[in-house]
Design a protein around this motif. Structure first.
Motif, PDB file in Angstrom:
ATOM      1  N   ARG A  58       0.825  -1.217   0.000  1.00  0.00           N
ATOM      2  CA  ARG A  58       0.000   0.000   0.000  1.00  0.00           C
ATOM      3  C   ARG A  58       0.859   1.266   0.000  1.00  0.00           C
ATOM      4  O   ARG A  58       0.708   2.130  -0.855  1.00  0.00           O
ATOM      5  CB  ARG A  58      -0.946  -0.030   1.216  1.00  0.00           C
ATOM      6  N   CYS A  59       1.795   1.354   0.975  1.00  0.00           N
ATOM      7  CA  CYS A  59       2.583   2.598   1.092  1.00  0.00           C
ATOM      8  C   CYS A  59       3.992   2.434   0.509  1.00  0.00           C
ATOM      9  O   CYS A  59       4.700   3.426   0.367  1.00  0.00           O
ATOM     10  CB  CYS A  59       2.653   3.047   2.556  1.00  0.00           C
ATOM     11  N   THR A  60       4.381   1.173   0.231  1.00  0.00           N
ATOM     12  CA  THR A  60       5.698   0.806  -0.314  1.00  0.00           C
ATOM     13  C   THR A  60       6.870   1.273   0.561  1.00  0.00           C
ATOM     14  O   THR A  60       8.009   1.317   0.113  1.00  0.00           O
ATOM     15  CB  THR A  60       5.898   1.322  -1.771  1.00  0.00           C
ATOM     16  N   LYS A  61       6.581   1.629   1.825  1.00  0.00           N
ATOM     17  CA  LYS A  61       7.642   2.063   2.752  1.00  0.00           C
ATOM     18  C   LYS A  61       7.769   1.106   3.934  1.00  0.00           C
ATOM     19  O   LYS A  61       8.853   0.677   4.273  1.00  0.00           O
ATOM     20  CB  LYS A  61       7.334   3.468   3.293  1.00  0.00           C
ATOM     21  N   GLY A  62       6.624   0.816   4.549  1.00  0.00           N
ATOM     22  CA  GLY A  62       6.621   0.046   5.789  1.00  0.00           C
ATOM     23  C   GLY A  62       6.887  -1.433   5.587  1.00  0.00           C
ATOM     24  O   GLY A  62       6.911  -1.938   4.459  1.00  0.00           O
ATOM     25  N   THR A  63       7.061  -2.134   6.718  1.00  0.00           N
ATOM     26  CA  THR A  63       7.289  -3.581   6.711  1.00  0.00           C
ATOM     27  C   THR A  63       6.067  -4.265   7.321  1.00  0.00           C
ATOM     28  O   THR A  63       5.497  -3.778   8.295  1.00  0.00           O
ATOM     29  CB  THR A  63       8.532  -3.912   7.555  1.00  0.00           C
ATOM     30  N   MET A  64       5.671  -5.406   6.753  1.00  0.00           N
ATOM     31  CA  MET A  64       4.510  -6.139   7.268  1.00  0.00           C
ATOM     32  C   MET A  64       4.909  -6.943   8.504  1.00  0.00           C
ATOM     33  O   MET A  64       5.877  -7.691   8.495  1.00  0.00           O
ATOM     34  CB  MET A  64       3.950  -7.073   6.191  1.00  0.00           C
ATOM     35  N   LYS A  65       4.138  -6.743   9.581  1.00  0.00           N
ATOM     36  CA  LYS A  65       4.355  -7.466  10.838  1.00  0.00           C
ATOM     37  C   LYS A  65       3.188  -8.425  11.043  1.00  0.00           C
ATOM     38  O   LYS A  65       2.068  -8.140  10.605  1.00  0.00           O
ATOM     39  CB  LYS A  65       4.384  -6.484  12.016  1.00  0.00           C
ATOM     40  N   ARG A  66       3.478  -9.523  11.760  1.00  0.00           N
ATOM     41  CA  ARG A  66       2.420 -10.483  12.042  1.00  0.00           C
ATOM     42  C   ARG A  66       2.023 -10.372  13.518  1.00  0.00           C
ATOM     43  O   ARG A  66       2.878 -10.178  14.376  1.00  0.00           O
ATOM     44  CB  ARG A  66       2.934 -11.890  11.739  1.00  0.00           C
ATOM     45  N   ALA A  67       0.737 -10.471  13.814  1.00  0.00           N
ATOM     46  CA  ALA A  67       0.300 -10.375  15.211  1.00  0.00           C
ATOM     47  C   ALA A  67      -0.998 -11.144  15.414  1.00  0.00           C
ATOM     48  O   ALA A  67      -1.727 -11.428  14.469  1.00  0.00           O
ATOM     49  CB  ALA A  67       0.083  -8.906  15.592  1.00  0.00           C
ATOM     50  N   LYS A  68      -1.261 -11.490  16.689  1.00  0.00           N
ATOM     51  CA  LYS A  68      -2.542 -12.071  17.068  1.00  0.00           C
ATOM     52  C   LYS A  68      -3.528 -10.914  17.284  1.00  0.00           C
ATOM     53  O   LYS A  68      -3.142  -9.870  17.806  1.00  0.00           O
ATOM     54  CB  LYS A  68      -2.398 -12.840  18.384  1.00  0.00           C
ATOM     55  N   ALA A  69      -4.762 -11.126  16.892  1.00  0.00           N
ATOM     56  CA  ALA A  69      -5.735 -10.041  17.030  1.00  0.00           C
ATOM     57  C   ALA A  69      -7.123 -10.605  17.302  1.00  0.00           C
ATOM     58  O   ALA A  69      -7.406 -11.767  17.028  1.00  0.00           O
ATOM     59  CB  ALA A  69      -5.746  -9.199  15.758  1.00  0.00           C
ATOM     60  N   SER A  70      -7.964  -9.760  17.863  1.00  0.00           N
ATOM     61  CA  SER A  70      -9.357 -10.122  18.130  1.00  0.00           C
ATOM     62  C   SER A  70     -10.285  -9.208  17.351  1.00  0.00           C
ATOM     63  O   SER A  70     -10.125  -7.988  17.383  1.00  0.00           O
ATOM     64  CB  SER A  70      -9.682  -9.926  19.606  1.00  0.00           C
ATOM     65  N   GLU A  71     -11.272  -9.796  16.713  1.00  0.00           N
ATOM     66  CA  GLU A  71     -12.232  -8.989  15.972  1.00  0.00           C
ATOM     67  C   GLU A  71     -13.156  -8.285  16.961  1.00  0.00           C
ATOM     68  O   GLU A  71     -13.658  -8.899  17.893  1.00  0.00           O
ATOM     69  CB  GLU A  71     -13.049  -9.887  15.041  1.00  0.00           C
ATOM     70  N   VAL A  72     -13.376  -6.983  16.766  1.00  0.00           N
ATOM     71  CA  VAL A  72     -14.245  -6.225  17.667  1.00  0.00           C
ATOM     72  C   VAL A  72     -15.368  -5.503  16.927  1.00  0.00           C
ATOM     73  O   VAL A  72     -16.092  -4.701  17.506  1.00  0.00           O
ATOM     74  CB  VAL A  72     -13.445  -5.199  18.499  1.00  0.00           C
ATOM     75  N   GLY A  73     -15.497  -5.782  15.628  1.00  0.00           N
ATOM     76  CA  GLY A  73     -16.582  -5.142  14.899  1.00  0.00           C
ATOM     77  C   GLY A  73     -16.485  -5.488  13.434  1.00  0.00           C
ATOM     78  O   GLY A  73     -15.456  -5.990  12.966  1.00  0.00           O
ATOM     79  N   ASN A  74     -17.580  -5.256  12.720  1.00  0.00           N
ATOM     80  CA  ASN A  74     -17.553  -5.504  11.282  1.00  0.00           C
ATOM     81  C   ASN A  74     -18.568  -4.621  10.574  1.00  0.00           C
ATOM     82  O   ASN A  74     -19.521  -4.127  11.168  1.00  0.00           O
ATOM     83  CB  ASN A  74     -17.815  -6.982  10.980  1.00  0.00           C
TER      84      ASN A  74
END
Ligand SMILES: [Zn+2]
Length: 416
Positions: free
Chosen positions: A245-261
């Motif tokens: 998307r921004c071609t600058k940042g690095t992709m990190k992996r993390a655990k997450a919880s859905e809180v809305g949709n």
């Protein structure tokens, strides 16, 4: 409220069958009572937290023009048969009456809101409109092991919107997305929006809102520079890649919880219930619908999971059941009791909501309970603090302790 008369007491242990951290802590601290797997009652402390979260959600939904209503929870099966969900959605509870009629208790309310909207939407002038409710929802889950984060009964805010064009829907969609991110921020959480394909048979495109927490059930990839975020399952990128998307940042992996949709429902429900409006040229059209959910009780569970420490719950100020926890260490000293009683009275007169630990128990027990219950600001009055001419103020999250002179205590509390 005086802790000596508070209905609940803290407990040393949680029920043996309770595996989720959020429910273990909430049960031990006296916020919820477990009825069965995935079903909890909210006790006086828990109800206060739910209401604080509801207030934040309500303010943000009203700010984007949502109008609040309260729909029926018991739904006729016919509406669900009409949309195909009666057979297609496996988590729908089905109830047979002694009259042989069948019902469901709602896990969502498209089947109710669309027929209601049909009564009031006739022209393009009636659009757009957004209607929401906050109330109990029900899902026939096979397993329910996540405490209040994924229940068979839960509290949810569900909003439904109706639009005369895709452009108008997109405008509202992005407005609500920003409102959602404000809700999570106000609840003390850092949330990210992932774009996902709908998954369910009714949904075209959706956003899922994820909070980064080790307790999360989902694996996500997020950019450390921009707001881009994706579910690992669907993403073409992997950890360590440069963000596309921004071609600058690095992709990190993390655990997450859905809180809305948020879902784009298209014209499905309007077609199912023949809901049409007359456009500017007088032609009959089906409106475009959106569905916007936030799990209120789930959000409470995620806050506990994300912020708790080894001593107990840590509430952000915005949702805490009380502003401050006043602890008197009197050990029978009448001067300390009198000073603490007076401060409690004055705090209430200044508009603070206070839990006042006036119990005749050991200091260690009072501190352990205060840490478990998790109110963000603790005030201590003892012989020592009276001699030093102040009140000991500490923060549940930071642990920093300061002696604040009595003359400036209200000013100090208003500041923090
Ligand atoms: Zn990026």
């Amino acid at each position: 409220m005086k802790q000596s008369v508070l209905f609940t007491k803290t407990r040393k242990t949680a029920p043996k069958d309770e595996v989720a951290k959020n429910a273990q802590l909430l049960i031990r601290a006296g916020y919820v009572h477990k009825e069965m797997a995935g079903v909890y009652s909210y006790l006086p402390l828990g109800r206060r937290v739910l209401e604080n979260i509801e207030k934040i959600v309500r303010e943000e939904m009203n700010a984007v023009g949502g109008q609040e209503l309260r729909m029926a929870t018991l739904h006729p099966s016919q509406n669900w048969i009409q949309t195909g969900a009666w057979d297609a959605v496996d988590v729908v509870f089905k109830i047979k009456s002694r009259t042989e009629k069948e019902y469901t208790i709602g896990q969502s309310a498209e089947e109710i809101i669309t027929p209601i909207a049909k009564e009031y939407i006739a022209s393009y002038k009636d659009l757009p409109i957004a209607l929401y409710q906050i109330g109990q929802k029900y899902r026939d889950e096979l397993r329910a092991k996540s405490g209040i984060m994924r229940g068979r009964e839960f509290s949810m805010k569900d909003m439904y919107s109706f639009h005369d064009s895709q452009e108008d829907f997109d405008r509202f969609y992005s407005q609500v997305k920003d409102a959602y991110l404000r809700v999570y921020e106000r609840c003390g959480l850092a949330a990210k929006a992932t774009e996902a394909s709908g998954g369910s048979f009714t949904k075209k495109l959706s956003y899922e809102f994820m909070v980064l927490t080790d307790a999360g059930e989902d694996d996500i990839l997020y950019c450390d520079s921009c707001s881009f975020c994706a579910n690992v399952e669907v993403s073409t990128q992997k950890e360590g890649d440069t963000c596309t998307r921004c071609t600058k940042g690095t992709m990190k992996r993390a655990k997450a919880s859905e809180v809305g949709n948020i879902f784009d429902l298209g014209q499905k429900y309007a077609k199912d219930f023949s809901l049409t409006y007359k456009d500017r040229e007088g032609n009959e059209q089906y409106p475009i619908m959106g569905c916007f959910g936030i799990g209120i009780s789930r959000l409470m569970g995620v806050i506990v999971e994300a912020l708790a420490d080894e001593k107990g719950i840590v509430w952000p100020k915005s949702v805490s059941p009380f502003h401050a926890h006043l602890v008197s260490l009197a050990s029978g000293n009448s001067q300390v009791i009198a000073e603490a009683d007076r401060l409690y009275q004055e705090l209430r007169e200044h508009g603070f909501e206070v839990l006042y630990d006036d119990r005749d128990v050991r200091a260690g027990e009072k501190f352990a309970d205060a840490e478990l219950i998790g109110i963000p600001t603790r005030l201590v009055i003892s012989e020592k603090t009276i001699a030093a001419g102040g009140i000991e103020v500490s923060s549940r999250s930071g642990g920093d302790t300061t002696l604040v002179p009595e003359s400036t205590i209200f000013e100090h509390l208003k500041k923090i």
